[in-house]
Design a protein around this motif. Sequence first.
Motif, PDB file in Angstrom:
ATOM      1  N   ALA A   1       0.868  -1.337  -0.010  1.00 30.89           N
ATOM      2  CA  ALA A   1      -0.031  -0.133   0.080  1.00 30.89           C
ATOM      3  C   ALA A   1       0.913   1.523  -0.122  1.00 30.89           C
ATOM      4  O   ALA A   1       0.610   2.340  -0.751  1.00 30.89           O
ATOM      5  N   ASN A   2       1.770   1.181   0.826  1.00 29.52           N
ATOM      6  CA  ASN A   2       2.865   2.291   0.926  1.00 29.52           C
ATOM      7  C   ASN A   2       3.613   2.672  -0.402  1.00 29.52           C
ATOM      8  O   ASN A   2       3.712   3.636  -0.948  1.00 29.52           O
ATOM      9  N   LYS A   3       3.997   1.391  -1.189  1.00 31.73           N
ATOM     10  CA  LYS A   3       4.508   1.386  -2.474  1.00 31.73           C
ATOM     11  C   LYS A   3       3.515   2.280  -3.667  1.00 31.73           C
ATOM     12  O   LYS A   3       3.851   3.106  -4.314  1.00 31.73           O
ATOM     13  N   LYS A   4       2.306   1.757  -3.408  1.00 28.47           N
ATOM     14  CA  LYS A   4       1.256   2.078  -4.510  1.00 28.47           C
ATOM     15  C   LYS A   4       1.136   3.906  -3.832  1.00 28.47           C
ATOM     16  O   LYS A   4       0.790   4.612  -5.028  1.00 28.47           O
ATOM     17  N   ALA A   5       1.061   4.154  -2.862  1.00 28.83           N
ATOM     18  CA  ALA A   5       0.903   5.474  -2.306  1.00 28.83           C
ATOM     19  C   ALA A   5       2.107   6.359  -2.831  1.00 28.83           C
ATOM     20  O   ALA A   5       1.830   7.331  -3.510  1.00 28.83           O
TER      21      ALA A   5
ATOM     22  N   LEU B   1       2.481  10.245  -9.507  1.00 24.10           N
ATOM     23  CA  LEU B   1       1.439  10.433 -10.536  1.00 24.10           C
ATOM     24  C   LEU B   1       0.604  11.917 -10.611  1.00 24.10           C
ATOM     25  O   LEU B   1       0.458  12.487 -11.852  1.00 24.10           O
ATOM     26  N   VAL B   2       0.639  12.426  -9.620  1.00 21.82           N
ATOM     27  CA  VAL B   2      -0.245  13.774  -9.361  1.00 21.82           C
ATOM     28  C   VAL B   2       1.142  14.878  -9.374  1.00 21.82           C
ATOM     29  O   VAL B   2       0.532  15.970  -9.132  1.00 21.82           O
ATOM     30  N   GLY B   3       2.345  14.627  -9.558  1.00 19.17           N
ATOM     31  CA  GLY B   3       3.388  15.577  -9.562  1.00 19.17           C
ATOM     32  C   GLY B   3       3.939  15.932  -8.160  1.00 19.17           C
ATOM     33  O   GLY B   3       4.346  16.917  -8.121  1.00 19.17           O
TER      34      GLY B   3
ATOM     35  N   SER C   1      -7.893  16.690 -15.899  1.00 20.51           N
ATOM     36  CA  SER C   1      -8.239  16.146 -17.436  1.00 20.51           C
ATOM     37  C   SER C   1      -7.381  15.123 -17.785  1.00 20.51           C
ATOM     38  O   SER C   1      -7.781  14.080 -18.399  1.00 20.51           O
ATOM     39  N   GLU C   2      -6.028  15.099 -17.575  1.00 19.61           N
ATOM     40  CA  GLU C   2      -5.041  14.257 -18.077  1.00 19.61           C
ATOM     41  C   GLU C   2      -5.120  12.833 -17.439  1.00 19.61           C
ATOM     42  O   GLU C   2      -4.968  11.640 -17.917  1.00 19.61           O
ATOM     43  N   LEU C   3      -5.403  12.882 -15.953  1.00 20.01           N
ATOM     44  CA  LEU C   3      -5.531  11.402 -15.404  1.00 20.01           C
ATOM     45  C   LEU C   3      -6.989  11.045 -15.768  1.00 20.01           C
ATOM     46  O   LEU C   3      -7.004   9.873 -15.786  1.00 20.01           O
ATOM     47  N   ARG C   4      -7.893  11.723 -16.213  1.00 18.81           N
ATOM     48  CA  ARG C   4      -9.332  11.242 -16.649  1.00 18.81           C
ATOM     49  C   ARG C   4      -9.226  10.396 -17.737  1.00 18.81           C
ATOM     50  O   ARG C   4      -9.679   9.485 -17.840  1.00 18.81           O
TER      51      ARG C   4
END
Length: 327
Positions: free
Chosen positions: A132-136, A142-144, A200-203
């Motif tokens: 979970a920490n790795k994915k976090a 991903l969000v910069g 928009s990019e992530l969507r």
Amino acid sequence: MSNNENLLSIRDLTIHYFTDDGVVKAVNGINLDIARGETLGLVGETGAGKTTTALGIMRLIPDPPGKIVGGEVIFDGTDLIKESEKKMRHHRGFDFSMIFQDPMTSLNPVLTVGDQIAEVIRLHDKVSRAEANKKAADMLELVGIPAERINEYPHQFSGGMKQRVVIAIALACNPQLIIADEPTTALDVTIQAQVLALMSELREKFGTAMLLITHDLGVVAEICDKVAIMYAGQILEYGTLEDIYNNVCHPYTKGLFGSLPSLNSRVKRLSPISGLMPDPANLPEGCPFHPRCPQKCEKCTVKEPPNVEVTPGHFVRCHLFDNGKEG
């Protein structure tokens, strides 16, 4: 369900707040559809019932005093109104997530941002703490936000960075639908643009559908596929972006556009809508917009207008279109 069918269908949703001073009719029989991967902009003044609609979809209406008194919220074939609270806890964060209005109050100040993202992942994906920490950390990237900041607390982030963390939490389990309630209201203009571009990019990357609640028609024009104009708990006009921006029908929608400055025309004064939004605890008879409407007639003051399909997929709730075209 096929990919062509609606992911979310709202039918006659009605939400009231029962207070000592009377019944506040916040949402009054609205109908909306969102297809998979589509973005719908829900536009209206403060107090129109936009946030209450979002909370109704999430089944987060504070009870008491709020209550969903009628209607259906069909998500991927399931009526959420009839779901148990246990099943709703599974849906929230996994099937659909909400990005709240103010990132400053959406985050827990005593937990690190990494713990807050990982909590959602562990709750729904049933993985180990390390996974979970790795994915976090991956979601932060991903969000910069650099993954090294995973052990920092919300107060160590700026407003724009906090909103990125909130977006990371919302997207952590790759939900099918994101509900964004005025996600840029608390941010300055430059950061607003960055956050909207990120959303928009992530969507597009995840193919996520989105319900974007806003009062900013410029934002809607930039990222939405369909638009619903809300007033006093009702949808007064609903259609594609092209329908609403190039073929405006309802006097209220015309008023919204008339109150915006334009770069193409030079005018000394804008044309604001006169008057104020009615008190939802004391709505006028007939059309709720008639006390402010420059085109009202006698019928508007006594009879609620029907929802008329003026062109395929373009609906207007106004007596000017009782026969399907402007009278």
